[in-house]
Design an enzyme around this catalytic site. Sequence first.
Site: not given
Length: 544
Positions: A299-300, A474-476
Amino acid sequence: MRFDYVIAGGGSAGAVLAARLSEDPAVSVCLIEAGGEGRHIFIRAPAGTVALLPGRPRISNWAFQTVPQPGLNGRRGYQPRGRALGGSSAINAMLYVRGHARDYDEWAGLGCNGWSWREVLPYFRRAEAQEHGPDHFHGGNGPLQVADQQSPRPVSRAFVAAAAEMQHPLCADFNRGDNEGFGLYQVTQFHDPARRGERCSAAAAYLHPAMGQRPNLTVLTGTRATRILFDGRRATGVAWNRRGQTGVAEAAREVILCAGAFQSPQLLMLSGIGPAADLARHGIAPLVDLPGVGQNLQDHPDFVMGWRSPDIDNFGISLRGGVRLLRHMARWRRDGGGMIATPFAEAGGFVRSAPGLDRPDLQLHFVIGILDDHARKLHLGHGFSCHVCVLRPQSRGEVFLQSADPLAAPGIDPRFLADDRDLQALIRGAKVMRAILMAPALAQYRGKELFGVRDGMSDAEWAALIRARADTIYHPVGTCRMGRDGVAVVDPDLRVRGVDGLRVIDSSVFPTIPSSNTNAPTLAAAEKGADLVLEIDRHTAIRA
């Protein structure tokens, strides 16, 4: 109920798969989604995300939490995920960003044949109805409407000007394979006159037009997929639960998991596919010992700065701002413009944190409001915020079972900042971001700086502030990684290893995280996944 295909999860990927597979009237498709249809006003009105994102109450949002994160001073991270048809494309900032060409070429280099930039670009194009029409990089006739923003705020344009003042290049199109530079983001938003300014979620683009129009498509909303059913090692269907009632959707051809980076591995593990020792601890009989299930979570990690502002032409809490917002609501209903059409993160860019890097490793998102703790902490007055995130983090986390109860939340451990290289990149990114925010172009908009940032901070002070405030953007991805090695969960055709008739098609299959927001890559992967499914069936039909 018996169908050719059963799809578990109606998010971005599931919406694409259900629509594409059901285009053939001879094929029957069942889509199972835990949330609703994704048509309510907070989803259709882009600014409604401010009501959906915080998860208080949980409107179309799973609102997951992580386990305590040592790299974040022991805090639990917040993980909003969409719970409706369209998934997180129903609650996100709508940004349409594909990533860098080298991201996909690296996938191919890892053994994922067919996933290079040259090979995935046609799927990005096939999905897209670009407002400016088709060209080599963009599609003009796809279901997904991609548009310039209806009414970007002046402060967002000032941010882009500030980046230019700091000698950063400008970028007119972030989606041509090289995204370096700054500009206004394009968004997944309707640009046709009938629905101009509305969110174009994956459901609105692909699925809603087909629902009720195709007798071969069954969509079960408010229904939780609880387990994959097997005959030996062949997937034969999906068990489901709807408000305490249970049932089975049988699959004659394939079961396809599209439940996302958290719940696709959870469903596999609940069904006996995963690390055998972990499954046994929960009383689940292992069907296939696949230790990679739930691993490789990426994730970021993200850090936000904020400023108060005398400008009220943005989102904030004030009497004058409230009156102004009412006028914008009327305008949005009339012509789709104004602040209700905003993605909030209107501007941004991609930059390298150090010389010698082959592509940008930082992304900035400029937000037209004071953003604190995922909009869960509100501030009186007006202001603006800016995110910086690390695009290719070194830290790796995991998703695991907290319980054998299929209705329980998955365990989520991103291990944010476990690798010090991620922290150092965020420190460099924070300095780059603050230099832009202090540039002359933003002078008329700046008021008081927030969140403890000040001049002259040492790296140790930056590190302490980042550990106290950083979280996800919010990038898993990555928890059912594709590949050809012994730890990969799916092969490059997205078939789960060790069983038949089962695929995973969503962001969980990404071997590494794209250098961008992840919704556009997920949609392209689903478009390609539909072709992979249909190609196998064509070969089967030929052999028969």
